[in-house]
Motif scaffolding. Structure first.
Motif, short mmCIF file in Angstrom:
data_model
loop_
_atom_site.label_atom_id
_atom_site.label_comp_id
_atom_site.label_asym_id
_atom_site.label_seq_id
_atom_site.Cartn_x
_atom_site.Cartn_y
_atom_site.Cartn_z
N UNK A 9 41.93 29.62 -19.48
CA UNK A 9 41.69 28.63 -20.76
C UNK A 9 40.97 29.19 -21.77
N UNK A 10 39.84 29.90 -21.34
CA UNK A 10 39.07 30.25 -22.20
C UNK A 10 39.69 31.46 -23.16
N UNK A 11 40.35 32.34 -22.42
CA UNK A 11 41.21 33.50 -23.11
C UNK A 11 42.37 33.00 -24.26
N UNK A 12 42.81 31.80 -23.77
CA UNK A 12 43.76 31.01 -24.60
C UNK A 12 43.38 30.65 -25.79
N UNK A 13 41.77 30.01 -25.60
CA UNK A 13 41.24 29.66 -26.71
C UNK A 13 40.97 31.02 -27.61
N UNK A 131 34.81 40.29 -18.79
CA UNK A 131 34.56 40.94 -20.08
C UNK A 131 35.98 41.43 -20.64
N UNK A 132 36.65 42.04 -19.64
CA UNK A 132 38.07 42.78 -20.30
C UNK A 132 38.81 41.79 -20.50
N UNK A 133 38.92 40.44 -19.91
CA UNK A 133 40.04 39.46 -20.39
C UNK A 133 39.39 38.93 -21.55
N UNK A 134 38.29 38.52 -21.89
CA UNK A 134 38.09 37.88 -23.03
C UNK A 134 38.14 38.73 -24.25
N UNK A 167 47.82 29.53 -39.69
CA UNK A 167 46.39 29.78 -39.14
C UNK A 167 45.89 28.64 -39.00
N UNK A 168 45.90 27.43 -39.80
CA UNK A 168 45.36 26.17 -39.77
C UNK A 168 45.57 25.53 -38.53
N UNK A 169 46.96 25.39 -37.94
CA UNK A 169 47.50 24.86 -36.96
C UNK A 169 47.14 25.69 -35.57
N UNK A 170 46.82 26.92 -35.60
CA UNK A 170 46.52 27.82 -34.50
C UNK A 170 45.02 27.42 -34.28
N UNK A 171 44.17 27.44 -35.27
CA UNK A 171 42.63 27.32 -34.88
C UNK A 171 42.62 25.69 -34.62
N UNK A 172 43.22 24.80 -35.07
CA UNK A 172 43.04 23.43 -34.67
C UNK A 172 43.64 23.11 -33.13
N UNK A 173 44.29 23.97 -32.65
CA UNK A 173 44.77 23.97 -31.22
C UNK A 173 43.53 24.62 -30.42
N UNK A 174 42.90 25.63 -31.15
CA UNK A 174 41.96 26.04 -30.49
C UNK A 174 40.68 24.95 -30.24
N UNK A 175 40.34 24.51 -31.38
CA UNK A 175 39.35 23.49 -31.33
C UNK A 175 39.79 22.22 -30.01
N UNK A 176 41.12 21.77 -30.13
CA UNK A 176 41.20 20.68 -29.20
C UNK A 176 41.20 21.39 -27.76
N UNK A 177 41.49 22.57 -27.54
CA UNK A 177 41.26 23.32 -26.15
C UNK A 177 39.69 23.34 -25.80
N UNK A 178 38.88 23.64 -26.72
CA UNK A 178 37.46 23.59 -26.53
C UNK A 178 36.92 22.23 -26.12
N UNK A 179 37.62 21.46 -26.20
CA UNK A 179 37.03 20.02 -25.74
C UNK A 179 37.26 19.83 -24.35
N UNK A 180 38.16 20.61 -23.71
CA UNK A 180 38.29 20.40 -22.38
C UNK A 180 37.28 21.43 -21.61
#
Length: 445
Positions: A9-13, A131-134, A167-180
Motif C-alpha cells: 500500500x505504501x509503495x502504491x502511494x 528500502x528497495x521497494x519504496x 496528474x491531478x487524478x493520480x495525486x488525489x488517489x494517493x491522498x485518499x490512500x494515505x488516509x488508510x
C-alpha cells in the motif's frame, strides 16, 4: 496489518504520487497558451519560490513528522499535491504560480515521511527490502509518467493541460490512500517518558545545564517531552558529525544535491531556449524516462565494483572527479545550440549524480543506526537547501543578479568546480597525512 500488505500500500502511494505525466512539460505549459507567462517570469520569478518554500517548510515538517507519527504528514503531502495541481489547472498569473510553488515546496518537504514511515512500522530485519521497494515504487511511477506523457504528446492524443488533469487524478488517489495508513505507536525524537529510559539520565543533566527544570515532569509531560526531544537533537548532531567518514560523505551529499536540484529545477527552461516547443514536438519526457533507466543501471553496475572506500583519499578523489566531470557537462549544455546534445549530457549528469549519491547514502548508512539515518538525511537536506537558497537569491532571483538561463548553467559549472577543488585538496591532505602516519609507525628494519 501484515507487513507485506502495508508495504504494498505504501509503495502504491509512492507510485501514484510520482505518476505525474505533465511534470516534464511544466515550463512549456506555463509559457504556452494556457498560462501565457514568459520564460523570464518562469525562470526568475516563479521557480525560485520553490527553493525558498522548501527550505522554510523542511524543519517544521521534519519535526512534525516524528511528533505526529508520520501518517498525518503523508496525508498533508497529499493535500499539498492536490493544492498544487488545482492551482496549475485553474489559476492564472505570476502570483498564483508563486503560490503553486509554495505548495509544491510543502510536497517536497513531506517526502521524508514517505521514506521513513515503513521504518517506524516494520521490524528492522526487513529494512533492506522495504528500502528497495519504496525507492523502486517512486522510480517506477516517474518512468511510467514520463513514458505516458511522451506517447500522448507525440501522437497528439492530449495537450499539456489534459496531462495535468491526469496528474491531478493520480495525486488525489494517493491522498485518499494515505488516509488508510495507521500511525506507529511512538516517535523517535519526541518519545514519551516511558520510551526514553535509556537516555533519561543524559537529558536530566543537559536540561539542567541550559536552565530547564525537570522537577515538574509528571504535571506537564508533553512540555517535557518537547524539551527532551530538543536536547536529544543536539546530542545527535554532536555524535553524528564527530565521525570523519560520515562528515565527508554528508558534505558531498549536501553540496552535490544542491547542484542537482538547481539543474533539475531549471533544465526545462534551458531546453525551451535551445528548442522552443512551438517549433515542433519536444522529447522532454522521453529524456527524463531514459535518464531514470540509465541512473538505475549505473547505480546497479557501480554496486559491483570492488572498491575499498576506506583507503585514504579514495572517497575525496572520487567526489572531485565527479565534480570536474560536471563542470564539462554543464558548460557544454549552457553553450550548446543542439537540443540533442543537451539531452545527452543531461542524462549523463543525472546518471553520475544518482550513482555517487547512492554510494554516499550507503557509506553514511553503514556508519549509523537505522534510527539516525533519517535524521542525518534531514540535516543534509537542510544544508543543501540553505546553499541552494543562497545560489538562487544571488544568481537567479529577480532581486539578485537576474541572469539568463544559459549564464545560470555556467555558474552551476563553476559551483561544481569550487567544491571539486575542495575535495581534491582534501584527497591530497588525506594521502599526505596517511603517508606521514605510516612513516611514524613503520617498524625499524
Amino acid at each position: 496489518m501484515d507487513w507485506k500488505v502495508l508495504t504494498f500500500l505504501v509503495c502504491l502511494y509512492g507510485f501514484l504520487k510520482e505518476y505525474r505525466p505533465s511534470e516534464a512539460y511544466l515550463s512549456d505549459y506555463l509559457t504556452g497558451p494556457w498560462k501565457n507567462l514568459t520564460v523570464k517570469e518562469v525562470n526568475n520569478e516563479i521557480y525560485p519560490v520553490w527553493t525558498y518554500a522548501y527550505l522554510v517548510w523542511l524543519v517544521p515538517v521534519f519535526l512534525l513528522t516524528d511528533y505526529l507519527r508520520y501518517q498525518p504528514m503523508l496525508a498533508l503531502g497529499g493535500v499539498a499535491y492536490i493544492a498544487t495541481w488545482s492551482l496549475l489547472l485553474w489559476a492564472r498569473g505570476v502570483l498564483a504560480m508563486k503560490f503553486m510553488q509554495i505548495t509544491f515546496g510543502l510536497v517536497s518537504a513531506t517526502e521524508v515521511a514517505y521514506y521513513s514511515y515503513l521504518f517506524a512500522m516494520i521490524s528492522s530485519d526487513r529494512f533492506k527490502i522495504i528500502t528497495s521497494f519504496t525507492r523502486a515504487a517512486t522510480l517506477a511511477g516517474r518512468f511510467a509518467a514520463y513514458l505516458t506523457g511522451q506517447l500522448l504528446v507525440s501522437f497528439y492524443l492530449m495537450d499539456y493541460h489534459q496531462l495535468n488533469i491526469i496528474s491531478f487524478v493520480s495525486v488525489s488517489l494517493a491522498f485518499l490512500l494515505s488516509l488508510t495508513f495507521k500511525r506507529p505507536q511512538h516517535s523517535y525524537i519526541f518519545q514519551t517518558e516511558e520510551k526514553q529510559v535509556d537516555k533519561q539520565d543524559f537529558v536530566e543533566i543537559e536540561l539542567n545545564k541550559i536552565g530547564l527544570s525537570t522537577s515538574q515532569e509528571n504535571s506537564n509531560d508533553r512540555k517535557n517531552t518537547l524539551k527532551r526531544g530538543f536536547v536529544f537533537l543536539l546530542r545527535e548532531l554532536k555524535t553524528l558529525y564527530s565521525d570523519k567518514s560520515v562528515l565527508i560523505w554528508c558534505c558531498f551529499w549536501a553540496f552535490a544535491s544542491c547542484g542537482h536540484l538547481q539543474v533539475s529545477n531549471y533544465i526545462q527552461n534551458l531546453w525551451e531556449v535551445i528548442s522552443p516547443a512551438k517549433k515542433g514536438t519536444i522529447y522532454n519526457a522521453a529524456v527524463e524516462a531514459f535518464g531514470t533507466i540509465i541512473s538505475v543501471l549505473s547505480v546497479l553496475l557501480f554496486g559491483f565494483l570492488p572498491t575499498n572506500w576506506s583507503r585514504p583519499g579514495i572517497s575525496e578523489t572520487t567526489m572531485a572527479i565527479v565534480c570536474f566531470f560536471n563542470i564539462i557537462v554543464l558548460i557544454i549544455m549552457a553553450q550548446s545550440t543542439s537540443i540533442w546534445v543537451c539531452y545527452a549530457f543531461y542524462s549523463a549528469f543525472r546518471a553520475t549524480y544518482h550513482t555517487v549519491i547512492t554510494l554516499a547514502t550507503l557509506q553514511i548508512a553503514k556508519s549509523l543506526s537505522k534510527q539516525r539515518y533519517g535524521f542525518v538525511i534531514g540535516v543534509n537536506m537542510f544544508i543543501s537547501l540553505s546553499v541552494e537558497t543562497l545560489l538562487t537569491v544571488t544568481v537567479v532571483d529577480k532581486a539578485g543578479l537576474d541572469v539568463n538561463v544559459r549564464t545560470q548553467f555556467m555558474v552551476y559549472g563553476g559551483y561544481f568546480g569550487v567544491i571539486g577543488c575542495v575535495f581534491l585538496a582534501a584527497a591530497f591532505y588525506a594521502v599526505y597525512k596517511n603517508g606521514c602516519s605510516y612513516k611514524v609507525n613503520r617498524p625499524a628494519d
